[in-house]
Design a protein around this motif. Structure first.
Motif, mmCIF file in Angstrom:
data_model
loop_
_atom_site.group_PDB
_atom_site.id
_atom_site.type_symbol
_atom_site.label_atom_id
_atom_site.label_comp_id
_atom_site.label_asym_id
_atom_site.label_seq_id
_atom_site.Cartn_x
_atom_site.Cartn_y
_atom_site.Cartn_z
ATOM 1 N N PHE A 1 0.699 -1.867 -0.581
ATOM 2 C CA PHE A 1 0.433 0.254 0.031
ATOM 3 C C PHE A 1 0.530 1.373 -0.397
ATOM 4 C CE2 PHE A 1 -2.056 3.192 1.961
ATOM 5 C CZ PHE A 1 -3.204 3.249 1.793
ATOM 6 N N VAL A 2 0.327 2.042 -1.444
ATOM 7 C CA VAL A 2 1.674 3.081 -0.922
ATOM 8 C C VAL A 2 0.092 4.768 -0.936
ATOM 9 C CG1 VAL A 2 3.291 4.308 -2.130
ATOM 10 C CG2 VAL A 2 3.265 2.310 -2.280
ATOM 11 N N PRO A 3 1.075 5.434 -0.548
ATOM 12 C CA PRO A 3 -0.036 6.859 -0.528
ATOM 13 C C PRO A 3 -0.165 7.261 -1.583
ATOM 14 C CG PRO A 3 2.027 6.753 0.859
ATOM 15 C CD PRO A 3 1.589 5.551 1.141
ATOM 16 N N ILE A 4 -0.932 7.671 -1.386
ATOM 17 C CA ILE A 4 -1.733 8.742 -2.733
ATOM 18 C C ILE A 4 -1.129 10.472 -3.110
ATOM 19 C CG2 ILE A 4 -4.072 9.586 -4.297
ATOM 20 C CD1 ILE A 4 -5.902 7.532 -3.453
ATOM 21 N N GLN A 5 -0.520 10.203 -2.127
ATOM 22 C CA GLN A 5 -0.157 12.093 -2.060
ATOM 23 C C GLN A 5 0.195 12.399 -0.829
ATOM 24 O OE1 GLN A 5 -0.692 14.490 0.405
ATOM 25 N NE2 GLN A 5 -1.731 16.203 -0.778
ATOM 26 N N LEU A 6 1.901 12.504 -0.793
ATOM 27 C CA LEU A 6 2.486 12.617 0.549
ATOM 28 C C LEU A 6 3.079 14.510 0.713
ATOM 29 C CD1 LEU A 6 5.012 10.321 0.149
ATOM 30 C CD2 LEU A 6 3.378 10.428 2.399
ATOM 31 N N ASN A 7 2.586 15.245 1.669
ATOM 32 C CA ASN A 7 2.941 16.124 2.361
ATOM 33 C C ASN A 7 4.015 16.266 3.325
ATOM 34 O OD1 ASN A 7 1.378 16.358 4.363
ATOM 35 N ND2 ASN A 7 0.142 15.745 3.644
ATOM 36 N N PRO A 8 4.549 17.633 3.431
ATOM 37 C CA PRO A 8 5.559 17.730 5.224
ATOM 38 C C PRO A 8 5.438 16.935 6.220
ATOM 39 C CG PRO A 8 5.612 19.548 3.893
ATOM 40 C CD PRO A 8 4.006 18.429 3.638
ATOM 41 N N GLU A 9 3.394 16.827 6.244
ATOM 42 C CA GLU A 9 3.327 16.259 7.951
ATOM 43 C C GLU A 9 2.768 14.585 7.810
ATOM 44 O OE1 GLU A 9 1.801 19.151 6.972
ATOM 45 O OE2 GLU A 9 3.817 19.960 7.403
ATOM 46 N N GLY A 10 2.674 14.356 6.461
ATOM 47 C CA GLY A 10 1.782 12.956 6.549
ATOM 48 C C GLY A 10 1.053 12.844 5.042
ATOM 49 N N SER A 11 0.078 12.220 4.841
ATOM 50 C CA SER A 11 -0.161 11.913 3.858
ATOM 51 C C SER A 11 -1.766 11.710 3.677
ATOM 52 C CB SER A 11 0.445 10.419 4.104
ATOM 53 O OG SER A 11 -1.006 9.497 4.623
ATOM 54 N N LEU A 12 -2.368 11.721 2.464
ATOM 55 C CA LEU A 12 -3.792 12.451 2.560
ATOM 56 C C LEU A 12 -4.618 10.650 2.884
ATOM 57 C CD1 LEU A 12 -6.261 14.183 1.498
ATOM 58 C CD2 LEU A 12 -5.479 13.191 -0.951
ATOM 59 N N ARG A 13 -5.609 11.042 3.669
ATOM 60 C CA ARG A 13 -5.866 9.858 3.412
ATOM 61 C C ARG A 13 -8.253 10.568 3.542
ATOM 62 N NH1 ARG A 13 -3.148 5.599 7.636
ATOM 63 N NH2 ARG A 13 -5.514 4.945 8.117
ATOM 64 N N HIS A 14 -9.002 8.983 3.739
ATOM 65 C CA HIS A 14 -10.145 9.561 3.377
ATOM 66 C C HIS A 14 -10.819 8.300 4.328
ATOM 67 C CE1 HIS A 14 -13.955 8.684 1.952
ATOM 68 N NE2 HIS A 14 -14.372 11.427 2.009
ATOM 69 N N GLY A 15 -11.469 8.828 5.080
ATOM 70 C CA GLY A 15 -12.452 7.688 6.035
ATOM 71 C C GLY A 15 -11.859 7.502 6.841
ATOM 72 N N ASP A 16 -12.252 6.684 7.609
ATOM 73 C CA ASP A 16 -12.098 6.090 9.549
ATOM 74 C C ASP A 16 -12.333 4.235 9.639
ATOM 75 O OD1 ASP A 16 -10.815 5.156 11.522
ATOM 76 O OD2 ASP A 16 -12.288 6.280 12.864
ATOM 77 N N PHE A 17 -11.214 3.402 8.208
ATOM 78 C CA PHE A 17 -11.712 2.187 8.514
ATOM 79 C C PHE A 17 -10.410 1.067 9.641
ATOM 80 C CE2 PHE A 17 -11.787 3.576 3.890
ATOM 81 C CZ PHE A 17 -12.920 3.548 4.106
ATOM 82 N N GLY A 18 -10.047 1.984 10.751
ATOM 83 C CA GLY A 18 -9.131 1.421 11.558
ATOM 84 C C GLY A 18 -8.315 1.307 11.259
ATOM 85 N N SER A 19 -7.399 0.637 11.541
ATOM 86 C CA SER A 19 -5.707 -0.200 11.587
ATOM 87 C C SER A 19 -5.682 0.046 9.800
ATOM 88 C CB SER A 19 -5.523 -1.703 11.798
ATOM 89 O OG SER A 19 -6.506 -2.427 11.083
ATOM 90 N N ASP A 20 -4.405 0.841 9.783
ATOM 91 C CA ASP A 20 -3.680 1.071 8.878
ATOM 92 C C ASP A 20 -3.832 -0.517 7.869
ATOM 93 O OD1 ASP A 20 -2.447 2.907 9.712
ATOM 94 O OD2 ASP A 20 -0.918 2.802 10.291
ATOM 95 N N GLU A 21 -3.731 -1.420 8.108
ATOM 96 C CA GLU A 21 -4.726 -2.800 7.413
ATOM 97 C C GLU A 21 -5.702 -3.055 7.168
ATOM 98 O OE1 GLU A 21 -4.284 -7.086 7.832
ATOM 99 O OE2 GLU A 21 -3.591 -6.502 9.317
ATOM 100 N N GLU A 22 -6.378 -2.728 7.560
ATOM 101 C CA GLU A 22 -7.638 -2.501 7.403
ATOM 102 C C GLU A 22 -7.976 -1.154 6.442
ATOM 103 O OE1 GLU A 22 -11.611 -3.522 7.272
ATOM 104 O OE2 GLU A 22 -9.934 -4.964 7.564
ATOM 105 N N TYR A 23 -7.257 -0.357 7.115
ATOM 106 C CA TYR A 23 -7.660 1.165 5.505
ATOM 107 C C TYR A 23 -6.790 0.508 4.564
ATOM 108 C CZ TYR A 23 -6.943 5.218 3.586
ATOM 109 O OH TYR A 23 -7.023 7.271 2.970
ATOM 110 N N ALA A 24 -5.628 -0.223 4.116
ATOM 111 C CA ALA A 24 -5.199 -0.823 3.193
ATOM 112 C C ALA A 24 -6.124 -1.424 2.028
ATOM 113 C CB ALA A 24 -3.222 -1.042 3.027
#
Length: 422
Positions: free
Chosen positions: A91-114
């Protein structure tokens, strides 16, 4: 006028190309590329997936025009390395910025988000193959092959529809063609977008090329065969012989239940349905190169039709006959419901060149030069998208990115070498 605009645009792009480079900052440990000048209100400080790839395609032409190979090598390679720094199990982020990455939605763990959200568009390997080809060296990528392969494998596990062999978007979040009606507001995992599958075909081929460059011939063949398997699936499920074009496929079908007496006499025998929505994405099989010549000839008829796609300044992003056709300004999502975009003009242009429709390619290139030349002369900059009939800019001053691909079109019109994707 074309020559004057071509000269004006060339000078502007060669002078401004460096404005899309940024130095390491925050979590971005390597130099990187952004879509716009520092004056843009939206895109000036973030590393985006397919945007950084297209900026590299632009910079390939800048190198040709200036005779300065490797001028931006650190920023181009750094864009890839920044994404790989933040990859997890493919899993590779769609966008990166100096503070983190662009995400949408709360799917729990990083594994579940991916597992439930979209990843970087399948252009990461194409970006790497582009740079390897230009530099004549892929060895710098050897330590990263595991992450690149995990990225591809992640797509083939998390995004693959087993019954058709097509890939689907997890959701409508950050799909590139933001509000494409075949994806936008549709149920999760329900659209095998022709855009996504065309990109993935090229991505699999790109990995095969990288492996060949690194002396891994057997593995190279295996990944190229996967590309052909995908092309076969696209032709089977997305080509519409009636309309003479490719469409995205609807996967939102209930599973066949053999115990259900209501359907037992004639259970469903099809694994998808065509989403007959006329978008510019339908022409991407020509850009990708897996359409047959006969299919391309039928699609060109649609590209030429002023009732649908052909406009004074290029290709409408959605057919004018679609009920969703709408030219109003919007951001998040950006509007792909009819406005002309530099990237859609370019990718259709590349498909026309690839299949030998030289006069159609020339016509589209000239329209794009007129569009951007007039905008630059009038406003002093370029914009994100435009009115297809009068060429007026609709959104986002100082957008650069794939608009600068007009430099390739200018080279084509002049008969000079044209840098292309991998």
């Amino acid at each position: 006028m074309i020559d004057r605009y071509a000269e004006l645009l060339s000078a502007h792009i060669l002078a401004k190309s460096g404005e899309m480079t940024r130095e390491p900052v925050g979590i971005l440990r390597h130099p990187f590329l952004v879509p716009s000048s520092p004056d843009s209100p939206y895109y000036s400080g973030h590393l985006w997936d397919w945007d950084s790839w297209w900026v590299s395609v632009v910079l390939a032409q800048v190198e040709v025009e200036t005779g300065q190979p490797g001028r931006y090598a650190q920023h181009e390679e750094g864009s890839i390395l920044n994404f790989l720094d933040h990859s997890t199990d493919g899993f590779v982020p769609i966008q990166l910025n100096p503070e983190g990455s662009l995400r949408h939605g709360d799917f729990g763990s990083d594994e579940e988000y991916a597992r439930r959200q979209n990843t970087h568009k399948p252009v990461l390997v194409q970006h790497a193959a582009l740079l390897a080809g230009r530099r004549g060296d892929a060895e710098w990528l050897r330590p990263h092959l595991g992450k690149l392969e995990a990225f591809l494998t992640g797509y083939l596990i998390r995004h693959l529809h087993a019954d058709t062999g097509l890939l689907y978007w997890q959701t409508d979040f950050a799909v590139g063609v933001d509000n494409d009606p075949s994806v936008y507001y549709r149920p999760a995992k329900s659209t095998a977008a022709i855009y996504l599958n065309s990109l993935m075909y090229r991505e699999l081929l790109a990995y095969g090329e990288l492996l060949e460059r690194l002396g891994e011939a057997k593995e190279s063949v295996r990944w190229r065969r996967r590309a052909q398997d995908l092309a076969d699936a696209i032709n089977l499920h997305c080509w519409d012989e009636r309309d003479g074009t490719f469409y995205s496929a609807d996967l939102a079908l209930r599973p066949v239940d053999p115990a259900d007496w209501l359907h037992s006499g004639a259970p469903r025998a099809w694994s998808s349905l065509l989403l007959r929505i006329d978008s510019w994405s339908s022409f991407l099989p020509m850009w990708a190169g897996f359409a047959s010549q006969e299919q391309a000839e039928r699609m060109v008829e649609r590209i030429r039709d002023p009732r649908t796609f052909a406009a004074n300044y290029g290709i409408r992003s959605l057919s004018r006959l679609e009920k969703m056709y709408d030219l109003r300004a919007s951001n998040n999502p950006s509007n792909w419901l009819g406005p002309v975009w530099g990237i859609s003009n370019y990718m259709v242009f590349r498909g026309l060149v690839k299949y030998g429709f030289t006069e159609d390619a020339r016509d589209l290139a000239e329209k794009t030069v007129r569009l951007f030349g007039h905008d630059l002369e009038t406003t002093g900059c370029l914009h994100e998208f435009y009115h297809p009939d009068n060429g007026e800019p609709i959104m986002t001053r100082n957008f650069q990115n794939w608009n600068f691909l007009v430099l390739q079109m200018i080279a084509f019109l002049a008969g000079r070498p044209m840098a292309t994707e991998f």
